[in-house]
Design a protein around this motif. Sequence first.
Motif, PDB file in Angstrom:
ATOM      1  N   LEU A  69       0.807  -1.212   0.000  1.00  0.00           N
ATOM      2  CA  LEU A  69       0.000   0.000   0.000  1.00  0.00           C
ATOM      3  C   LEU A  69       0.850   1.276   0.000  1.00  0.00           C
ATOM      4  O   LEU A  69       1.793   1.399   0.788  1.00  0.00           O
ATOM      5  N   LEU A  70       0.456   2.214  -0.852  1.00  0.00           N
ATOM      6  CA  LEU A  70       1.132   3.519  -0.858  1.00  0.00           C
ATOM      7  C   LEU A  70       0.914   4.251   0.460  1.00  0.00           C
ATOM      8  O   LEU A  70       1.770   5.015   0.906  1.00  0.00           O
ATOM      9  N   GLU A  71      -0.222   4.015   1.097  1.00  0.00           N
ATOM     10  CA  GLU A  71      -0.497   4.627   2.395  1.00  0.00           C
ATOM     11  C   GLU A  71       0.560   4.225   3.429  1.00  0.00           C
ATOM     12  O   GLU A  71       0.977   5.053   4.247  1.00  0.00           O
ATOM     13  N   THR A  72       0.998   2.977   3.373  1.00  0.00           N
ATOM     14  CA  THR A  72       2.058   2.513   4.272  1.00  0.00           C
ATOM     15  C   THR A  72       3.362   3.243   3.966  1.00  0.00           C
ATOM     16  O   THR A  72       4.051   3.713   4.871  1.00  0.00           O
ATOM     17  N   VAL A  74       3.939   6.264   2.463  1.00  0.00           N
ATOM     18  CA  VAL A  74       3.997   7.689   2.811  1.00  0.00           C
ATOM     19  C   VAL A  74       4.076   7.902   4.316  1.00  0.00           C
ATOM     20  O   VAL A  74       4.816   8.768   4.784  1.00  0.00           O
ATOM     21  N   THR A  75       3.334   7.118   5.084  1.00  0.00           N
ATOM     22  CA  THR A  75       3.353   7.313   6.529  1.00  0.00           C
ATOM     23  C   THR A  75       4.680   6.866   7.132  1.00  0.00           C
ATOM     24  O   THR A  75       5.235   7.546   8.004  1.00  0.00           O
ATOM     25  N   THR A  94       4.063  13.029  -1.123  1.00  0.00           N
ATOM     26  CA  THR A  94       3.109  12.389  -2.025  1.00  0.00           C
ATOM     27  C   THR A  94       3.848  11.342  -2.846  1.00  0.00           C
ATOM     28  O   THR A  94       5.023  11.515  -3.183  1.00  0.00           O
ATOM     29  N   VAL A 111      -1.083   9.004  -3.342  1.00  0.00           N
ATOM     30  CA  VAL A 111      -1.409   9.139  -1.927  1.00  0.00           C
ATOM     31  C   VAL A 111      -0.505  10.206  -1.343  1.00  0.00           C
ATOM     32  O   VAL A 111       0.689  10.267  -1.669  1.00  0.00           O
ATOM     33  N   TYR A 113       0.520  12.515   2.392  1.00  0.00           N
ATOM     34  CA  TYR A 113       0.464  12.520   3.858  1.00  0.00           C
ATOM     35  C   TYR A 113       1.227  13.721   4.373  1.00  0.00           C
ATOM     36  O   TYR A 113       2.327  14.026   3.895  1.00  0.00           O
TER      37      TYR A 113
END
Length: 120
Positions: A69-72, A74-75, A94, A111, A113
């Motif tokens: 996941l891109l969310e993982t 970036v965070t 991003t 994504v 953050y």
Amino acid sequence: MIDIYLKDLKFTCAHGVYKEEALTRGLFIVNLAVTYEPNTVPVKQIAETIDYTSLYALVKKRMQTQTPLLETLVTEIALEILQKFELVQKVNITIDKMNAPIENFEGIVGVGYTIKRNEV
């Protein structure tokens, strides 16, 4: 406050939730901005700022680790920057996936953050 930018960093990586993405790999574009308050102005030495080559090395290393996941991504990158660079007060990152595996899709998915040190 000073902002340091790394723009349009290009990486060919195997990020994605589908097995095919690990095999075919895709192009990802990363944009990063970090904000800090310098101890002295004007800034005259590298030790008084955030070394953008170190920022790039951190991003590059993390982008080489396959992540579904891109969310993982970036965070984790943002948190690692806050951990490694004490002067950084804010991170905005991003990641754009240039070849998303979506049927009949033309465009870019991405994504972003943003986190401030006082939010950690």
